[in-house]
Write an enzyme that holds these catalytic residues in place. Structure first.
Site, PDB file in Angstrom:
ATOM      1  N   TYR A 123      13.862 -34.801  50.336  1.00 34.65           N
ATOM      2  CA  TYR A 123      13.511 -34.247  51.647  1.00 34.65           C
ATOM      3  C   TYR A 123      12.855 -32.865  51.583  1.00 34.65           C
ATOM      4  O   TYR A 123      12.577 -32.273  52.613  1.00 34.65           O
ATOM      5  CB  TYR A 123      14.759 -34.195  52.534  1.00 34.65           C
ATOM      6  CG  TYR A 123      15.248 -35.572  52.905  1.00 34.65           C
ATOM      7  CD1 TYR A 123      15.895 -36.360  51.959  1.00 34.65           C
ATOM      8  CD2 TYR A 123      15.060 -36.091  54.171  1.00 34.65           C
ATOM      9  CE1 TYR A 123      16.342 -37.626  52.272  1.00 34.65           C
ATOM     10  CE2 TYR A 123      15.511 -37.359  54.489  1.00 34.65           C
ATOM     11  CZ  TYR A 123      16.143 -38.127  53.537  1.00 34.65           C
ATOM     12  OH  TYR A 123      16.581 -39.380  53.851  1.00 34.65           O
ATOM     13  N   LYS A 169      23.250 -41.646  41.041  1.00 32.00           N
ATOM     14  CA  LYS A 169      22.558 -42.662  40.236  1.00 32.00           C
ATOM     15  C   LYS A 169      22.201 -41.995  38.904  1.00 32.00           C
ATOM     16  O   LYS A 169      21.038 -42.039  38.455  1.00 32.00           O
ATOM     17  CB  LYS A 169      21.320 -43.150  41.009  1.00 32.00           C
ATOM     18  CG  LYS A 169      20.609 -44.334  40.399  1.00 32.00           C
ATOM     19  CD  LYS A 169      21.304 -45.655  40.603  1.00 32.00           C
ATOM     20  CE  LYS A 169      20.540 -46.783  39.924  1.00 32.00           C
ATOM     21  NZ  LYS A 169      21.280 -48.063  39.963  1.00 32.00           N
ATOM     22  N   ASP A 202      24.339 -47.874  44.120  1.00 31.66           N
ATOM     23  CA  ASP A 202      24.125 -49.285  44.451  1.00 31.66           C
ATOM     24  C   ASP A 202      25.463 -50.021  44.582  1.00 31.66           C
ATOM     25  O   ASP A 202      25.666 -50.817  45.506  1.00 31.66           O
ATOM     26  CB  ASP A 202      23.188 -49.977  43.443  1.00 31.66           C
ATOM     27  CG  ASP A 202      23.419 -49.560  42.008  1.00 31.66           C
ATOM     28  OD1 ASP A 202      24.242 -48.655  41.765  1.00 31.66           O
ATOM     29  OD2 ASP A 202      22.780 -50.136  41.108  1.00 31.66           O
ATOM     30  N   ASP A 226      21.863 -40.409  53.567  1.00 30.66           N
ATOM     31  CA  ASP A 226      21.158 -40.892  54.750  1.00 30.66           C
ATOM     32  C   ASP A 226      21.336 -42.413  54.858  1.00 30.66           C
ATOM     33  O   ASP A 226      21.743 -42.959  55.891  1.00 30.66           O
ATOM     34  CB  ASP A 226      19.675 -40.521  54.621  1.00 30.66           C
ATOM     35  CG  ASP A 226      18.868 -40.809  55.868  1.00 30.66           C
ATOM     36  OD1 ASP A 226      19.447 -41.299  56.859  1.00 30.66           O
ATOM     37  OD2 ASP A 226      17.652 -40.554  55.848  1.00 30.66           O
ATOM     38  N   ASP A 230      24.042 -44.719  57.492  1.00 38.03           N
ATOM     39  CA  ASP A 230      23.592 -45.745  58.444  1.00 38.03           C
ATOM     40  C   ASP A 230      24.323 -47.059  58.171  1.00 38.03           C
ATOM     41  O   ASP A 230      24.765 -47.749  59.085  1.00 38.03           O
ATOM     42  CB  ASP A 230      22.074 -45.988  58.321  1.00 38.03           C
ATOM     43  CG  ASP A 230      21.245 -45.073  59.218  1.00 38.03           C
ATOM     44  OD1 ASP A 230      21.690 -43.936  59.454  1.00 38.03           O
ATOM     45  OD2 ASP A 230      20.163 -45.493  59.664  1.00 38.03           O
TER      46      ASP A 230
HETATM   47 MG    MG Z   1      19.230 -41.724  58.952  1.00 40.37          MG
END
Ligand code: MG
Ligand code: NAI
Length: 334
Positions: A123, A169, A202, A226, A230
Site C-alpha cells: 500500500y 508468507k 494461505d 485486508d 473481509d
Molecule cells: Mg478491504
C-alpha cells in the site's frame, strides 16, 4: 468531545448519518463536525481529501469515516482518501474485531481480533511500468512498523484469551515477511503471558473457514490483513456488520470495513450496523465504555428480535428492512 464525521461516497452517505443518530441519542455530550472526502468531492473540486478535512480530523477527539470509492483504473490526481488519512495521521494499527452476532447469519462462539499493519506493504503505492510489458509494485516492510503492530497485538491479547497468531508468507517472501515474522517473535518475548504461534497466510485463509473459533488475535501485514478481514466478516454476516478502527499515537479513525457499495447505494437498504459498531469502538477509544456497551446491546437486541436488513436475510421471500427501519429499531432499544 468532538467527533469528525466523513461520510464519503456511496453508502457511506447513508450509514454514517445513522451512526451519528445513535451516538447523539446517547446524550453524552458529543459534538459532530462534518468533513468532506471522496471521489465525488474530487470530481467537484479536484481534491479527494482537502486540507480542511485533515485539520478537522486533527482537531477532533476521534473520527467516524464511511467509505470512499476508488476507480479501478488510474485517475490523475486521485488517491484513496482513507489511505491518505492513514498515512497522514500515521494510523498504524487497523483493528478488526470479528464477534458472533445473534442470528442464523452468524457463526457461534467467535471472538477474534485481526490486527492489520496499516501503513506499508504493497500500500505504499510505489508502482511502475517498465517497457510497457511489465508492471512492478514495491512491497515495503520495516522493523519499526512490524514492531509497533506486534506490540498492539500482544497488548490486546493480554486482555483477551492470551494468544497471538502471526500470519505471514515468509516461506516465499523471505526478506519482507521474514523481517515481519522475526520482529513479531522478538516482541513476543516481552509478553511471557501471551502464547505466540504462526501460520502461513494461505493456510490461515482456510482455517478461518474451518476453525475460526480457535483464534484469538491474528497479527499480519497490510494486504493479508485486508483480505483476511473481509473473509472473516463473512463468518458473522458479511461486510454490512463488520466494524474497524484505524489507531495512531494521537488520533483514531473508525470505519465500517465495507466500501461505497455502488450496487446498493442510494436505495436506502445498506446495513448501518458496521458503521454503528464502529461508533461503539470509537466510544471505547474515548473511554466511554458504558456507552459503547449500550450501543452493542441495542444492536444485539434488535438482531435477536429478527430485524434484519437484506444482506442478513437468508429467506428469499423476505425483503429485509431498510437502513432507516434498522436505525430506528436500534434507537428504540437505546
Ligand atoms: Mg478491504
Ligand atoms: P464493497 O464493500 O463496497 O461491497 C462489496 C459487497 O458488499 C457488495 O455486494 C455490497 O452491496 C455489499 N455491502 C457493502 N456494504 C454493505 C452494507 N453496509 N450493507 C449491505 N451490503 C453491503 O466493496 P467493492 O464493491 O469491492 O468496492 C466498491 C468501492 O468501494 C470501490 O470503489 C472500492 O475501492 C471502495 N472501497 C472503499 C473502502 C474504504 O473506503 N475504506 C473499502 C473497500 C472498498
Amino acid at each position: 468531545m468532538r467527533i469528525c464525521t466523513i461520510p464519503g461516497d456511496g453508502v457511506g452517505q447513508e450509514v454514517i448519518p445513522a451512526a451519528v443518530r445513535v451516538l447523539d441519542a446517547l446524550q453524552i455530550g458529543l459534538e459532530f463536525l462534518h468533513a468532506d472526502a471522496g471521489f465525488e468531492h474530487f470530481q467537484k473540486t479536484g481534491d479527494a481529501i482537502p486540507e480542511t478535512t485533515l485539520e478537522t480530523v486533527r482537531a477532533c477527539d476521534a473520527t467516524l469515516f464511511g467509505a470512499t470509492a476508488s476507480p479501478l483504473t488510474r485517475v490523475e490526481g486521485y488517491r484513496s482518501p482513507i489511505l491518505a488519512l492513514r498515512q497522514a495521521l500515521d494510523l498504524y494499527a487497523n483493528l478488526r474485531p470479528i464477534q458472533s452476532l445473534p442470528g442464523a447469519f452468524s457463526r457461534l462462539n467467535l471472538d477474534m481480533l485481526i490486527v492489520r499493519e496499516n501503513t506499508e506493504d504493497l500500500y505504499v503505492g510505489r508502482e511502475r511500468v517498465e517497457n510497457d510489458d511489465a508492471a512492478i509494485a514495491e512491497r515495503v516492510i520495516t522493523r519499526r512498523a512490524s514492531e509497533r503492530i506486534a506490540r498492539i497485538a500482544f497488548e490486546s491479547a493480554g486482555c483477551r484469551r492470551k494468544r497471538v497468531t502471526i500470519v505471514h508468507k515468509a516461506n516465499v517472501l523471505k526478506m519482507t515477511d521474514g523481517l515481519f515474522r522475526e520482529t513479531c517473535f522478538q516482541v513476543a518475548r516481552e509478553f511471557s503471558n501471551v502464547r505466540a504461534d504462526e501460520m502461513l497466510v494461505d493456510a490461515m485463509a482456510m482455517r478461518l473457514v474451518t476453525n475460526p473459533q480457535d483464534y484469538d488475535v491474528i497479527v499480519t501485514t497490510n494486504l493479508f490483513g485486508d483480505i483476511l478481514s473481509d473473509e472473516a466478516s463473512a463468518l458473522i454476516g458479511g461486510l454490512g456488520v463488520a466494524p474497524s478502527g484505524n489507531i495512531g499515537v494521537t488520533n483514531a479513525v473508525f470505519e465500517p470495513v465495507h466500501g461505497s457499495a455502488p450496487d446498493i447505494a442510494g436505495k436506502g437498504i445498506a446495513n448501518p450496523i458496521g458503521a454503528i459498531l464502529s461508533a461503539a469502538m470509537l466510544l471505547d477509544y474515548l473511554k466511554q465504555s458504558e456507552a459503547a456497551t449500550r450501543v452493542r446491546r441495542a444492536v444485539q437486541r434488535v438482531l435477536e428480535f429478527g430485524t434484519l436488513t437484506r444482506d442478513l436475510v437468508s429467506d428469499l421471500g423476505h425483503a429485509g428492512v431498510t437502513t432507516e427501519e434498522m436505525t430506528r429499531a436500534i434507537l428504540q432499544q437505546l
